[in-house]
Scaffold this motif. Structure first.
Motif, mmCIF file in Angstrom:
data_model
loop_
_atom_site.group_PDB
_atom_site.id
_atom_site.type_symbol
_atom_site.label_atom_id
_atom_site.label_comp_id
_atom_site.label_asym_id
_atom_site.label_seq_id
_atom_site.Cartn_x
_atom_site.Cartn_y
_atom_site.Cartn_z
ATOM 1 N N LEU A 121 10.389 -8.930 -17.923
ATOM 2 C CA LEU A 121 9.544 -8.356 -17.288
ATOM 3 C C LEU A 121 8.653 -7.633 -18.799
ATOM 4 N N GLU A 122 8.958 -7.859 -19.492
ATOM 5 C CA GLU A 122 8.507 -7.897 -21.100
ATOM 6 C C GLU A 122 7.050 -7.981 -21.091
ATOM 7 N N PRO A 123 6.050 -9.186 -20.897
ATOM 8 C CA PRO A 123 5.095 -9.916 -21.232
ATOM 9 C C PRO A 123 4.172 -8.611 -20.683
ATOM 10 N N PHE A 124 4.179 -8.481 -18.943
ATOM 11 C CA PHE A 124 4.264 -7.736 -18.604
ATOM 12 C C PHE A 124 3.507 -6.125 -18.298
ATOM 13 N N VAL A 125 4.872 -5.675 -18.920
ATOM 14 C CA VAL A 125 4.717 -4.183 -20.006
ATOM 15 C C VAL A 125 4.437 -3.839 -21.068
ATOM 16 N N ARG A 126 4.431 -5.330 -22.141
ATOM 17 C CA ARG A 126 3.195 -5.534 -23.018
ATOM 18 C C ARG A 126 1.836 -5.055 -22.608
ATOM 19 N N GLU A 127 1.236 -6.235 -22.482
ATOM 20 C CA GLU A 127 0.135 -5.951 -21.163
ATOM 21 C C GLU A 127 -0.542 -4.702 -20.659
ATOM 22 N N LEU A 128 0.091 -3.786 -20.302
ATOM 23 C CA LEU A 128 -0.270 -2.797 -19.931
ATOM 24 C C LEU A 128 -0.290 -2.152 -20.895
ATOM 25 N N ARG A 129 0.905 -1.983 -21.414
ATOM 26 C CA ARG A 129 0.401 -1.017 -22.708
ATOM 27 C C ARG A 129 -0.578 -1.032 -23.430
ATOM 28 N N ALA A 130 -1.116 -2.482 -24.084
ATOM 29 C CA ALA A 130 -2.317 -2.535 -24.647
ATOM 30 C C ALA A 130 -3.215 -2.064 -24.063
ATOM 31 N N GLY A 131 -3.165 -1.659 -22.541
ATOM 32 C CA GLY A 131 -4.905 -1.285 -21.952
ATOM 33 C C GLY A 131 -5.481 -2.025 -21.017
ATOM 34 N N LEU A 176 0.539 -1.377 0.402
ATOM 35 C CA LEU A 176 -0.046 -0.171 -0.011
ATOM 36 C C LEU A 176 0.538 1.106 0.006
ATOM 37 N N ASN A 177 1.889 1.255 0.632
ATOM 38 C CA ASN A 177 2.715 1.875 0.614
ATOM 39 C C ASN A 177 3.591 2.225 -1.047
ATOM 40 N N GLY A 178 3.727 1.173 -0.907
ATOM 41 C CA GLY A 178 4.511 1.417 -2.163
ATOM 42 C C GLY A 178 3.704 1.671 -3.380
ATOM 43 N N ILE A 179 2.460 1.533 -3.318
ATOM 44 C CA ILE A 179 2.119 2.364 -5.004
ATOM 45 C C ILE A 179 1.630 3.376 -4.130
ATOM 46 N N ALA A 180 1.293 4.091 -2.886
ATOM 47 C CA ALA A 180 1.215 5.108 -3.465
ATOM 48 C C ALA A 180 2.323 6.493 -3.002
ATOM 49 N N GLU A 181 4.000 5.312 -3.141
ATOM 50 C CA GLU A 181 4.673 6.199 -3.481
ATOM 51 C C GLU A 181 5.287 6.285 -4.825
ATOM 52 N N ALA A 182 4.646 5.179 -5.354
ATOM 53 C CA ALA A 182 5.161 4.823 -6.797
ATOM 54 C C ALA A 182 5.568 5.948 -7.635
ATOM 55 N N ARG A 183 5.823 6.269 -8.667
ATOM 56 C CA ARG A 183 6.387 7.120 -10.223
ATOM 57 C C ARG A 183 5.659 7.254 -10.858
ATOM 58 N N GLY A 184 5.642 5.578 -11.497
ATOM 59 C CA GLY A 184 5.084 5.526 -12.696
ATOM 60 C C GLY A 184 3.529 5.465 -12.819
ATOM 61 N N LYS A 185 3.607 5.068 -14.295
ATOM 62 C CA LYS A 185 2.262 5.468 -15.071
ATOM 63 C C LYS A 185 1.329 3.736 -14.653
ATOM 64 N N TYR A 186 2.767 2.289 -14.452
ATOM 65 C CA TYR A 186 2.417 1.134 -14.680
ATOM 66 C C TYR A 186 3.269 0.792 -13.075
ATOM 67 N N ILE A 187 2.978 -0.088 -12.386
ATOM 68 C CA ILE A 187 3.519 -0.877 -11.189
ATOM 69 C C ILE A 187 3.642 -2.500 -11.396
ATOM 70 N N ILE A 188 5.068 -2.507 -11.478
ATOM 71 C CA ILE A 188 4.534 -4.032 -11.496
ATOM 72 C C ILE A 188 5.272 -4.606 -9.964
ATOM 73 N N MET A 189 4.747 -5.496 -9.557
ATOM 74 C CA MET A 189 4.719 -5.644 -7.557
ATOM 75 C C MET A 189 5.315 -7.324 -7.778
ATOM 76 N N GLY A 190 6.545 -7.206 -7.098
ATOM 77 C CA GLY A 190 7.436 -8.684 -7.207
ATOM 78 C C GLY A 190 7.656 -8.761 -5.730
ATOM 79 N N ASP A 191 7.943 -10.276 -4.983
ATOM 80 C CA ASP A 191 8.959 -10.314 -3.585
ATOM 81 C C ASP A 191 9.850 -10.146 -4.223
ATOM 82 N N ALA A 192 10.864 -9.684 -2.982
ATOM 83 C CA ALA A 192 12.353 -10.096 -2.698
ATOM 84 C C ALA A 192 13.265 -10.749 -2.760
ATOM 85 N N ASP A 193 12.824 -12.050 -2.956
ATOM 86 C CA ASP A 193 13.741 -13.357 -2.509
ATOM 87 C C ASP A 193 14.108 -13.863 -3.474
#
Length: 408
Positions: free
Chosen positions: A105-115, A80-97
């Protein structure tokens, strides 16, 4: 990188929630930054730290990430904090483990750009390496919860309901007002996106054993139950309204038949004992139905869902309607009770034929109970709608519309 461009120029924020991830955080940040560079995406990596004490903050900064300190503890609190602080138009979240493939990340970026509003990863389609997911999660927990999510919320194209690697349109997700601080945040995001008719798609991704030497933060039974509870609570139609309505109707039919006299079906007799349970079914069914309606109205009025039928339910169980219906039920019950009392009096208030007496007393007492329940349901429904009734309006016509919608 992110520090050299203006906020409105950043397209993608890779968001990593973090709590003592010193062993794997640097490699995750490095992979994400490299993936963004290879795609030619102007982006940033944001580490939302949840109070790490192992130096994770310094490691993230040196690796090229931006660090934000999450004031609310928990997986959801960090996101929730990260979503509020993010500067990007799109957010891709993932674990840090280092279990998710942040280098692809290409499939995610592609589909987000598709709307698409939300892009879910699917580990079962992409591949789960040996030892990456406990058997209990792989063969029971995740499949069952994913199946339940599809059944309750119509998410037919989501096969991995709890994949931690997912992308979304930042502004659209902020509009949902997400609030769950724990692991159930993952369910809240996709459920509330579905309830608000967001466009959700899925892409394959892989899962590897995480690179930490300590156990994961996830607790199988505790967090599994929290996910299950969340799914059930957010589907009042299928978990409360429809089961309650069916139970009430069956109880009503059974009570009506057995009030007249005993019933025999295929040699099996049904009499007073069965009548007790048909009356109970009416009471329980009505209670489930009303709780479901309350949940529906509350969710709509608080902006959790965008259910167009909530206004119809609000008008149906407004205070005046429920008061009238409740009084009628109570009067019917009192009439039956007076009839039973008179029949007893005609026998000099002596010994009774319990079978015949209960055939009148049970439905009558049930009608009184239902009447009281419905009467107070109207009061509670009005309380749920108070904020909406008194919300500020901008015009006389809008005020009239709001007033009419409440059924006042």
């Amino acid at each position: 990188m992110a520090g050299t461009v203006a906020r409105d120029e950043i397209e993608v924020t890779v968001l990593l929630p973090c709590l003592n991830e010193a062993e794997t955080l640097e490699v995750c940040v490095t992979k994400a930054l490299r993936a963004l560079n290879e795609l030619g995406v102007v982006g940033e990596v944001l580490v939302s730290d949840n109070g790490s004490t192992d130096g994770s903050q310094e490691i993230a900064t040196k690796a090229g990430a931006r660090v934000s300190h999450a004031p609310i503890r928990g997986y959801g609190g960090a996101l929730l904090n990260g979503i509020a602080e993010a500067r990007g138009k799109y957010i891709i979240m993932g674990d840090a483990d280092d279990s998710y493939d942040l280098s692809n990340l290409e499939p995610f970026v592609r589909e987000l750009r598709a709307g698409h509003d939300v892009v879910m990863g699917n580990r079962f389609r992409g591949g789960i390496a040996a030892g990456a997911m406990p058997p209990l999660h792989k063969y029971l927990g995740n499949p069952v919860l994913s199946w339940l999510g599809r059944r309750l919320f119509g998410l037919r194209n989501v096969g991995d309901f709890h994949c931690g690697l997912r992308g979304f349109n930042a502004e659209r997700i902020r509009q949902l007002g997400l609030c769950m601080p724990g692991m159930e945040f993952a369910s809240e995001l996709v459920v509330r996106a579905a309830l608000n008719k967001y466009d959700i798609v899925e892409v394959p991704t892989t899962l590897q054993p995480d690179g930490r030497s300590r156990p994961p933060h996830l607790r199988t039974w505790r967090d599994g139950w929290r996910h299950l509870r969340f799914l059930l609570v957010f589907a009042p139609r299928k978990t409360l309204i429809w089961p309650g309505a069916i139970m009430f109707v069956l109880g009503l039919i059974g009570t009506g038949i057995l009030t007249v006299g005993p019933l025999s079906v295929a040699g099996v007799g049904f009499d007073i004992n069965t009548l007790v349970y048909t009356c109970l079914a009416m009471l329980v069914g009505a209670q489930l139905l009303l709780f479901g309606v309350f949940a529906l109205i509350y969710g709509h009025n608080e902006g959790i869902t965008n259910d167009k039928q909530a206004d119809r339910w609000t008008r149906l169980i407004r205070f005046e309607t429920c008061t009238a219906a409740g009084i009628v039920m109570i009067l019917i019950g009192l009439a039956g009770s007076i009839l039973a009392f008179s029949a007893w009096g005609s026998r000099g208030f002596g010994a009774q034929d319990l079978g015949e007496a209960l055939r009148v007393v049970l439905p009558s007492s049930t009608a009184i109970g239902l009447g009281v329940m419905v009467l107070f349901a109207g009061l509670f429904s009005s309380l749920l709608s108070l904020r909406r009734v008194h919300a500020p309006v901008t015009s006389g016509q809008q005020a009239d519309d709001e007033y009419a919608a409440t059924g006042a």
